[in-house]
Design a protein around this motif. Sequence first.
Motif, short mmCIF file in Angstrom:
data_model
loop_
_atom_site.label_atom_id
_atom_site.label_comp_id
_atom_site.label_asym_id
_atom_site.label_seq_id
_atom_site.Cartn_x
_atom_site.Cartn_y
_atom_site.Cartn_z
N ALA A 156 -15.64 51.68 31.78
CA ALA A 156 -16.55 51.47 33.01
C ALA A 156 -15.96 50.21 33.54
O ALA A 156 -15.70 49.29 32.96
N LEU A 157 -15.84 50.34 34.63
CA LEU A 157 -15.54 49.30 35.69
C LEU A 157 -16.46 48.97 36.68
O LEU A 157 -16.74 49.87 37.43
N LEU A 158 -17.08 47.68 36.97
CA LEU A 158 -17.98 47.14 37.94
C LEU A 158 -17.35 46.09 38.79
O LEU A 158 -16.90 45.31 38.23
N THR A 159 -17.18 46.30 40.13
CA THR A 159 -16.82 45.32 40.95
C THR A 159 -17.89 44.99 41.86
O THR A 159 -18.43 46.16 42.55
N GLY A 160 -18.21 43.66 41.90
CA GLY A 160 -19.31 43.60 43.01
C GLY A 160 -18.95 42.53 44.13
O GLY A 160 -17.79 41.91 44.17
N PRO A 161 -19.80 42.49 45.03
CA PRO A 161 -19.56 41.69 46.15
C PRO A 161 -19.46 40.33 46.05
O PRO A 161 -18.63 39.48 46.65
N ASP A 162 -19.83 40.05 44.89
CA ASP A 162 -19.53 38.33 44.63
C ASP A 162 -18.23 37.94 43.86
O ASP A 162 -17.85 36.99 43.61
N GLY A 163 -17.24 39.11 43.84
CA GLY A 163 -16.18 39.11 43.29
C GLY A 163 -16.08 39.57 41.82
O GLY A 163 -14.88 39.43 41.50
N ARG A 164 -17.10 39.57 41.13
CA ARG A 164 -17.02 40.01 39.75
C ARG A 164 -16.42 41.33 39.67
O ARG A 164 -16.06 42.26 40.45
N GLU A 165 -15.60 41.30 38.31
CA GLU A 165 -14.98 42.50 37.77
C GLU A 165 -15.46 42.41 36.41
O GLU A 165 -14.87 41.77 35.47
N ILE A 166 -16.31 43.53 35.86
CA ILE A 166 -16.78 43.71 34.40
C ILE A 166 -16.00 45.13 34.20
O ILE A 166 -16.41 46.08 34.53
N SER A 167 -15.12 44.81 33.21
CA SER A 167 -14.43 46.00 32.72
C SER A 167 -14.90 46.16 31.03
O SER A 167 -14.85 45.29 30.17
N LEU A 168 -15.48 47.36 30.81
CA LEU A 168 -15.76 47.58 29.62
C LEU A 168 -15.14 49.08 29.02
O LEU A 168 -15.26 50.05 29.49
N SER A 169 -14.50 48.96 27.75
CA SER A 169 -13.65 50.23 27.05
C SER A 169 -14.19 50.41 25.58
O SER A 169 -14.69 49.53 25.13
N GLU A 170 -14.31 51.59 25.31
CA GLU A 170 -14.70 51.94 23.96
C GLU A 170 -13.87 53.02 23.58
O GLU A 170 -13.10 53.91 24.34
N TRP A 171 -13.34 53.20 22.15
CA TRP A 171 -12.48 53.86 21.53
C TRP A 171 -13.22 54.82 20.32
O TRP A 171 -14.04 54.29 19.69
N ASN A 172 -12.62 55.93 20.10
CA ASN A 172 -13.09 56.42 19.01
C ASN A 172 -12.35 56.05 17.70
O ASN A 172 -11.69 56.90 16.74
N ALA A 173 -11.98 54.86 17.67
CA ALA A 173 -11.32 54.37 16.60
C ALA A 173 -11.65 52.93 16.28
O ALA A 173 -12.16 52.34 17.41
N ALA A 174 -11.38 52.16 15.19
CA ALA A 174 -11.80 50.61 15.23
C ALA A 174 -10.93 50.00 15.70
O ALA A 174 -11.19 48.70 15.36
#
Length: 411
Positions: free
Chosen positions: A218-236
């Motif tokens: 998931a990648l969220l980019t906002g008008p205030d310049g934020r970039e929040i990047s979240l990743s998940e895997w089916n591995a540890a």
Amino acid sequence: MSEPDKFEDDLLYAITRTGEGFRAEQGGLVAGGYQRGRRRWRRRSTAALVGGAAALALVGTGAVYLVGHPAKDAGTVAASPARTFTAGSGTPVATPTTAQPSAPNVVTGDEVLATLRALLPKGETTQGKGRGTDDEQTKGTFAAADVVFDDGRGKSLIQIGIQKHRPGQGQSNSCPADLKLAQLDSCTGTTLPDGSRLQLLQGYEYPDKRATTKEWHALLTGPDGREISLSEWNAAAEKGAPDSRPEPPLTLDQLKSIVTDKSWDRVVASVGFDGVDVTALDPGLSLEEREATLTRLLPPGVTVTGRSGSPLAATFQLAQGQTTGSVVLRVENRAKSADEQAYKDALTLPDGNKVLTRGGPDGADKMPLTVNALHPNGIAVTAAQGPSGKPLLTEEQLRAIALSPAWKAGK
């Protein structure tokens, strides 16, 4: 911004950032906007932590993701001792007692980690690490955390990274037109009511599917310049770890819920803008004014036939008879900057100009022939052989352009 324009912007930045090193990443540039975009924030981390190198994909941003996955990079982050934490079913819970609130303008790695843990559904998290805005390596321009999460159906690595970009300097998060070509199972892009842009995708650790490990993002980019990047895997862990479950644990709705949660607002407020402050460096010279000055400085027989670029740097198309070429010109006002480190290896001339020449056919760094000049009035000029056509200007001619006293700040 179109892909050709993006390539030009990347090239302009990479070949004109004096004193920052250079790594050729042509493969990443031409592989397509999607593959470059979804990995950009991680590549930035590598570049910045090896000394601020300006890779082709950086485009003026240099923040870092180096929290690392739990199985590796143990020495890169000062992590708190591994501990088990059980979160509620999607609702925030109390912050662990080991993560004490920091000063209002600083967020610690423990606080970032606690925020991520509190937003996860019911399950067990171990091997958590966090990086806050008090980290000296990233100088407050990045925050991140990762954990190994187990909902009872197998372990999963989950990572989050938070950056903040100035207007026009963030990455595009649009989905590719051809999911099959991009090796994705799904991708959606949505504009939220507050103007933020959300991308959700389901893909693989390796786009060529050399392994069955999946990566959902998931990648969220906002008008205030934020970039929040979240990743998940089916591995540890990333890169080569065996699959521990058929699919990553969080649904796309859960990924969306995490990156859009208001808990991150304080972290975003604490994170400083990364990259180059174009406004501070603007010399007040329009493209037309720079073209007029360049035209006067070109050797006889060489003419300008076109131009394209940004407020700081531009490519000028050149012609000499039937032969065409180009030159990259970057003009900055460093009068208000204390950035002398970039010219520490430069030759100081009797008139006070500092000059540094790099690249060329035999250059070890494989960059175009580039002349950087810092004038006593604070104007920094870079003249480099351009990306198109044949080289029409010699090193001496590029040097004359960069060192010319005609370059002065505009109004």
